[in-house]
Enzyme design. Structure first.
Site, PDB file in Angstrom:
ATOM      1  N   ASP A   1      -7.980  -6.904   1.993  1.00  0.00           N
ATOM      2  CA  ASP A   1      -6.989  -7.142   3.041  1.00  0.00           C
ATOM      3  C   ASP A   1      -7.514  -6.500   4.304  1.00  0.00           C
ATOM      4  O   ASP A   1      -8.280  -5.534   4.239  1.00  0.00           O
ATOM      5  CB  ASP A   1      -5.636  -6.509   2.678  1.00  0.00           C
ATOM      6  CG  ASP A   1      -5.636  -5.006   2.892  1.00  0.00           C
ATOM      7  OD1 ASP A   1      -5.226  -4.542   3.964  1.00  0.00           O
ATOM      8  OD2 ASP A   1      -6.083  -4.276   1.985  1.00  0.00           O
TER       9      ASP A   1
ATOM     10  N   HIS B   1      -6.227 -20.016  13.141  1.00  0.00           N
ATOM     11  CA  HIS B   1      -7.656 -20.312  12.943  1.00  0.00           C
ATOM     12  C   HIS B   1      -8.365 -19.172  12.214  1.00  0.00           C
ATOM     13  O   HIS B   1      -9.092 -19.405  11.237  1.00  0.00           O
ATOM     14  CB  HIS B   1      -8.361 -20.592  14.274  1.00  0.00           C
ATOM     15  CG  HIS B   1      -9.846 -20.666  14.099  1.00  0.00           C
ATOM     16  ND1 HIS B   1     -10.483 -21.781  13.588  1.00  0.00           N
ATOM     17  CD2 HIS B   1     -10.811 -19.717  14.265  1.00  0.00           C
ATOM     18  CE1 HIS B   1     -11.777 -21.525  13.469  1.00  0.00           C
ATOM     19  NE2 HIS B   1     -12.000 -20.275  13.879  1.00  0.00           N
TER      20      HIS B   1
ATOM     21  N   CYS C   1     -13.164 -27.483  10.629  1.00  0.00           N
ATOM     22  CA  CYS C   1     -12.145 -26.507  10.212  1.00  0.00           C
ATOM     23  C   CYS C   1     -10.805 -27.225  10.076  1.00  0.00           C
ATOM     24  O   CYS C   1     -10.393 -27.944  10.980  1.00  0.00           O
ATOM     25  CB  CYS C   1     -12.062 -25.381  11.251  1.00  0.00           C
ATOM     26  SG  CYS C   1     -10.684 -24.247  10.955  1.00  0.00           S
TER      27      CYS C   1
ATOM     28  N   CYS D   1      -7.995 -26.290  15.353  1.00  0.00           N
ATOM     29  CA  CYS D   1      -9.202 -27.115  15.413  1.00  0.00           C
ATOM     30  C   CYS D   1      -8.907 -28.608  15.254  1.00  0.00           C
ATOM     31  O   CYS D   1      -9.615 -29.442  15.800  1.00  0.00           O
ATOM     32  CB  CYS D   1     -10.203 -26.657  14.354  1.00  0.00           C
ATOM     33  SG  CYS D   1     -10.802 -24.990  14.659  1.00  0.00           S
TER      34      CYS D   1
ATOM     35  N   ASP E   1       0.856  -1.187   0.000  1.00  0.00           N
ATOM     36  CA  ASP E   1       0.000   0.000   0.000  1.00  0.00           C
ATOM     37  C   ASP E   1       0.889   1.232   0.000  1.00  0.00           C
ATOM     38  O   ASP E   1       2.102   1.143   0.149  1.00  0.00           O
ATOM     39  CB  ASP E   1      -1.004  -0.032   1.149  1.00  0.00           C
ATOM     40  CG  ASP E   1      -0.350   0.161   2.492  1.00  0.00           C
ATOM     41  OD1 ASP E   1       0.872   0.415   2.530  1.00  0.00           O
ATOM     42  OD2 ASP E   1      -1.053   0.069   3.502  1.00  0.00           O
TER      43      ASP E   1
ATOM     44  N   CYS F   1      -7.836 -26.171  10.271  1.00  0.00           N
ATOM     45  CA  CYS F   1      -6.660 -25.484  10.834  1.00  0.00           C
ATOM     46  C   CYS F   1      -5.986 -26.286  11.952  1.00  0.00           C
ATOM     47  O   CYS F   1      -6.564 -27.206  12.524  1.00  0.00           O
ATOM     48  CB  CYS F   1      -7.033 -24.087  11.311  1.00  0.00           C
ATOM     49  SG  CYS F   1      -7.579 -24.001  13.013  1.00  0.00           S
TER      50      CYS F   1
HETATM   51 ZN   LIG Z   1      -9.841 -23.735  12.973  1.00  0.00          ZN
END
Ligand SMILES: [Zn+2]
Length: 394
Positions: free
Chosen positions: A291, A360, A329, A334, A110, A331
Site C-alpha cells: 500500500d 490514472h 491505458c 486516457c 494499520d 482509465c
Molecule cells: Zn490512464
C-alpha cells in the site's frame, strides 16, 4: 480453505538485475516470489496486489465506483486518523468499516504507530505512545491494547499489531523501536485473541492479525526482528519502516526479511510502493501486498505515471498536447481526454483534474500489479521487469 494459499512460487534466473547480497546464509536459491490468494470475509485478494491507501476511509479523490472500475482489490484504512475522527465507536455503530463506507471488498487497517510517531510531540514509553491530536490538540494515549480495540471496532478484515515505527540511520534508535515492537506483541496477541472470541458473533467475521517486522535498514536488526516474529501465532506479517527502494539497501533488507519469515504466511510491505521499482523488487523478494499514498498524492500534485516515466502535467509543453497520455491505458482520463485538457484543469485548479489524475495513477499501479501477477504464473517476470524498468527509467 486457509487464509493464504500459494498458487505458484517462482525462482527467476533470467533477471537482468543485480540481486542484492544479504547477510543470511538462508538458501540464496529459495524461491521468494509467489502468486497466491488471501481469503477474507469480504472476498479474495489475488496476490501480489496493490491495496488502495484509504487513510481517512477513502482513497483520496475516488469513489467506490471509481475503485471498482479500476479493480482495486482491497483498501487500507488508518487507525490513527479514524481514531481522531469519526472515532472507532461510530464506525462500530455503523456496522464496521465496510458498512460505513459501503465498500464491498477486503479492508486492512494499520496500527496507527507510524502516524503517531510522525507527530512532533509524540512521546513513546515502554507501554505505549502519548500524543496530541493534530485536529484539536487533545492528548491521546495509545497502547497495543487500545490499538487492537480500535481496529476491532473499525472492523477491517486484516489488522496490524501496534508497533513502533521509526526512520533513522541511528542503530540505537532503530534497535529501541524494534525491541519495543517485540515487547508490545504479547499485549497485541492477547487483546486480539480476547476480541476474536467476541468476534465470532455473526455480525463480526474472522479478523486476521499481522505482526510487524522492524529494524530499519540495519540487516542485523531485521534478522533479529524476523527471527522473533516468524514463529508468532499470527496470520501474516507487515514489514515496516521501509520507504523506498531508491535507498540501495532496501531491496536487500526485504529479501533478508522474507528469507526468514515462514513461506506459508502473507507479507505486506507497509506504506512503500509508489514507484514501479518498489513494486517489482518487493514482489521479487517475496512481498504479497503493498500500500502507498504515493500514487494519489503524486496525482494531486500533477505527477502522472507513464510507461516512459513520470510526467508533470503542469509543464507548459502540455498546453496544446491534443492526445491522451497513453491510449492503451483503460482509465477514464486516457480513454476520454487529452493532456491539453488535463493541463488546463490543473492550471485552473479544478478538482476534476485531481480526480482524473488519481484515476490514472491508481489504474497504472493496479494494472502493473496485474501484469506482474500474470508474469509469475507464466514464468515471464524477468522479461517483464527488464522491459518495464528499462522503459520507465530509461
Ligand atoms: Zn490512464
Amino acid at each position: 480453505m486457509s487464509f493464504f494459499t500459494i498458487k505458484k512460487q517462482s525462482l527467476e534466473t533470467d533477471l537482468d538485475t543485480e540481486i542484492p547480497q544479504t547477510t543470511t546464509t538462508a538458501s540464496q536459491k529459495r524461491p521468494l516470489m509467489r502468486a497466491g490468494i488471501i481469503k477474507t470475509a469480504h472476498g479474495e485478494i489475488e496476490t501480489p496486489a496493490f491495496v488502495g491507501a484509504a487513510t481517512c476511509a477513502t482513497v483520496k479523490a475516488l469513489t467506490n465506483r471509481h475503485l471498482e472500475t479500476i479493480k482495486t482489490p482491497a483498501i487500507l484504512v488508518n487507525t490513527y486518523h479514524l481514531l481522531l475522527t469519526p472515532g472507532p465507536e461510530l464506525i462500530a455503530q455503523a456496522g464496521g468499516i465496510n458498512k460505513f463506507t459501503n465498500w464491498q471488498k477486503p479492508t486492512f487497517s494499520d496500527s496507527g504507530g507510524f502516524q503517531m510517531l510522525s507527530l512532533p510531540d509524540a512521546k513513546v514509553d515502554s507501554d505505549g505512545v502519548t500524543f496530541k491530536s493534530h485536529r484539536n490538540g487533545d492528548t491521546i494515549r495509545m497502547t497495543p491494547e487500545s490499538s487492537m480495540r480500535a481496529q476491532w471496532q473499525i472492523g477491517a478484515d486484516i489488522h496490524m499489531a501496534f508497533d513502533q515505527a521509526a526512520d533513522s540511520r541511528d542503530h540505537s534508535i532503530m534497535k529501541q523501536a524494534m525491541l519495543r515492537t517485540h515487547a508490545w506483541l504479547p499485549e497485541n496477541l492477547e487483546t486480539h485473541e480476547l476480541l476474536k472470541h467476541q468476534a465470532e458473533r455473526d455480525s463480526k467475521p474472522y479478523q486476521s492479525l499481522y505482526a510487524v517486522v522492524q529494524g530499519g535498514l540495519f540487516p542485523d536488526l531485521r534478522q533479529t526482528s524476523a527471527e522473533f516474529m516468524k514463529d508468532q501465532p499470527v496470520d501474516g506479517f507487515g514489514i515496516g519502516s521501509l520507504y523506498t527502494t531508491e535507498t540501495p539497501e532496501t531491496a536487500a533488507i526485504i529479501k533478508l526479511t522474507n528469507e526468514i519469515l515462514p513461506v506459508e504466511k502473507p507479507r505486506h510491505l507497509l506504506g512503500m510502493g509508489s514507484e514501479p521499482r518498489d513494486l517489482f523488487l518487493g514482489v521479487l523478494y517475496g512481498c504479497d501486498t503493498f500500500d502507498c499514498v504515493g500514487p494519489t498524492r503524486l496525482a494531486r500534485n500533477g505527477a502522472l505515471y507513464s510507461k516512459t516515466g513520470r510526467i508533470n502535467i503542469k509543464n507548459a509543453k502540455y498546453r496544446d498536447y491534443f492526445a491522451p497520455l497513453d491510449e492503451t491505458c483503460p482509465c477514464e482520463l486516457c480513454q476520454n481526454h487529452t493532456l491539453a485538457y488535463l493541463h488546463h484543469l490543473f492550471k485552473t485548479d479544478e478538482i476534476t483534474g485531481k480526480i482524473l489524475a488519481t484515476i490514472h495513477n491508481e489504474t497504472f499501479v493496479i494494472d502493473l500489479m496485474q501484469k506482474i501477477r500474470q508474469s509469475i504464473q507464466d514464468d515471464t517476470f524477468g522479461s517483464l521487469m527488464t522491459n518495464f524498468m528499462n522503459s520507465y527509467y530509461n
